[in-house]
Design an enzyme around this catalytic site. Structure first.
Site, PDB file in Angstrom:
ATOM      1  CG  HIS A  51      -0.406   0.114   2.530  1.00 21.77           C
ATOM      2  ND1 HIS A  51       0.418  -0.829   3.096  1.00 21.77           N
ATOM      3  CD2 HIS A  51      -0.511   1.108   3.455  1.00 21.77           C
ATOM      4  CE1 HIS A  51       0.774  -0.437   4.311  1.00 21.77           C
ATOM      5  NE2 HIS A  51       0.228   0.742   4.557  1.00 21.77           N
ATOM      6  CG  ASP A  55       4.855   3.226   7.383  1.00 20.90           C
ATOM      7  OD1 ASP A  55       3.919   3.711   6.709  1.00 20.90           O
ATOM      8  OD2 ASP A  55       4.683   2.272   8.173  1.00 20.90           O
ATOM      9  CG  HIS A  56       4.184   0.329   4.253  1.00 25.78           C
ATOM     10  ND1 HIS A  56       4.041  -0.973   4.669  1.00 25.78           N
ATOM     11  CD2 HIS A  56       3.754   1.092   5.288  1.00 25.78           C
ATOM     12  CE1 HIS A  56       3.539  -0.995   5.898  1.00 25.78           C
ATOM     13  NE2 HIS A  56       3.358   0.246   6.294  1.00 25.78           N
ATOM     14  CG  HIS A 107      -3.974   0.238   6.762  1.00 27.43           C
ATOM     15  ND1 HIS A 107      -3.908   0.827   8.002  1.00 27.43           N
ATOM     16  CD2 HIS A 107      -2.804   0.560   6.131  1.00 27.43           C
ATOM     17  CE1 HIS A 107      -2.754   1.489   8.105  1.00 27.43           C
ATOM     18  NE2 HIS A 107      -2.075   1.336   6.986  1.00 27.43           N
ATOM     19  CG  HIS A 167       3.845  -1.471  11.558  1.00 34.76           C
ATOM     20  ND1 HIS A 167       4.611  -0.347  11.777  1.00 34.76           N
ATOM     21  CD2 HIS A 167       3.168  -1.244  10.404  1.00 34.76           C
ATOM     22  CE1 HIS A 167       4.401   0.537  10.805  1.00 34.76           C
ATOM     23  NE2 HIS A 167       3.528   0.009   9.946  1.00 34.76           N
TER      24      HIS A 167
END
Ligand code: ZN
Ligand code: FE
Length: 255
Positions: A51, A55-56, A107, A167
């Site tokens: 996604h 942070d990805h 999400h 995470h």
């Protein structure tokens, strides 16, 4: 080899490698990936993205200089280009390994997950921020109903599936799980194991789907104890989506 590379405060960038070539999933940072590649003299042969959150994806640009292979990502989200778009039902190959794509909105609106099924070992699930050990992602762009459906798709995978979450939230999720199901002995036993892992600075992941089905309240919306707890926290009725929605809102304010 399946390795969790720590990044930021609590992210994991998952790496699959054969001692020569590697692929990584959701590289939010380039530096820890480069260190891991250098330490074992690995070539980077592909990147999978679940996604669009920074942070990805924020390490992708820098990693392209080292990349000999494709970047795959969700068709419905804005991913740093060039990126080959994928949607549920699609299949992709990286380093000769096949991955099936599952749509898991909730999400984010276009979140996807990847499943690899080795011939001689348990399946591997890269689920990004959809399913966490003992928890699930927050609903930033999707509805509770969508997330409930997405988690049901993941929960239907084989019990020995290795669950590679993005995470390390397991211990704080377990405090919530214990509040939902005080009488679930597996939650206590798993918490002890996770505390030992963290005290040794080891990941609690990958989990397995069998374990998640036993301890993760968000996969247990049909269990009588979970239904009762959700109804005490505002669930409109005992249906799966209503129980899930109440749990998710309760978790948002749980301390
Ligand atoms: Zn995210
Ligand atoms: Fe994240």
């Amino acid at each position: 080899n399946l390795v969790a590379i720590p990044a930021y405060a609590d992210n994991y960038i998952w790496m699959l490698h054969d001692a020569r070539q590697a692929l990584v999933v959701d590289p939010g940072e380039a530096a820890p990936v480069m260190r891991a590649l250098d330490a074992q003299r690995l070539t980077l042969g592909g990147i999978l993205v679940t996604h669009h959150h920074p942070d990805h994806v924020d390490g992708i640009g820098e990693l392209r200089e080292r990349l000999h292979g494709p970047v795959f990502g969700p068709v419905r989200e804005r991913i740093p280009q060039p990126c080959t778009p994928l949607a549920g039902g699609d299949h992709c190959e990286v380093l000769g390994l096949g991955f099936d794509v599952i749509d898991v909105p909730g999400h984010t609106a276009g979140h996807i997950a990847y499943v690899h099924r080795p011939a001689d070992a348990a399946p591997i699930l890269f689920c990004g921020d959809t399913l966490f050990s003992a928890g699930c992602g927050r609903l930033f762009e999707g509805t509770a109903e969508q997330m409930h459906t997405s988690l049901a798709k993941l929960a239907a995978l084989p019990g020995d599936t290795r669950v590679c979450c993005a995470h390390e939230y397991t211990l704080s999720n377990l405090r919530f799980a214990a509040a939902v199901e005080a009488d679930n002995a597996e939650i206590g036993a798993y918490t002890e194991w996770c505390e030992t892992q963290r005290s040794r600075k080891q990941p609690t992941l990958p989990s397995t789907l069998a374990r998640e089905r036993a301890i993760n309240p968000f996969l247990r919306c049909g269990e009588p104890a979970v239904v009762r707890a959700a109804q005490a926290h505002g669930a409109a009725d005992d249906s799966g989506p209503a129980v899930f929605a109440a749990l998710r809102e309760w978790k948002n304010v749980f301390r």
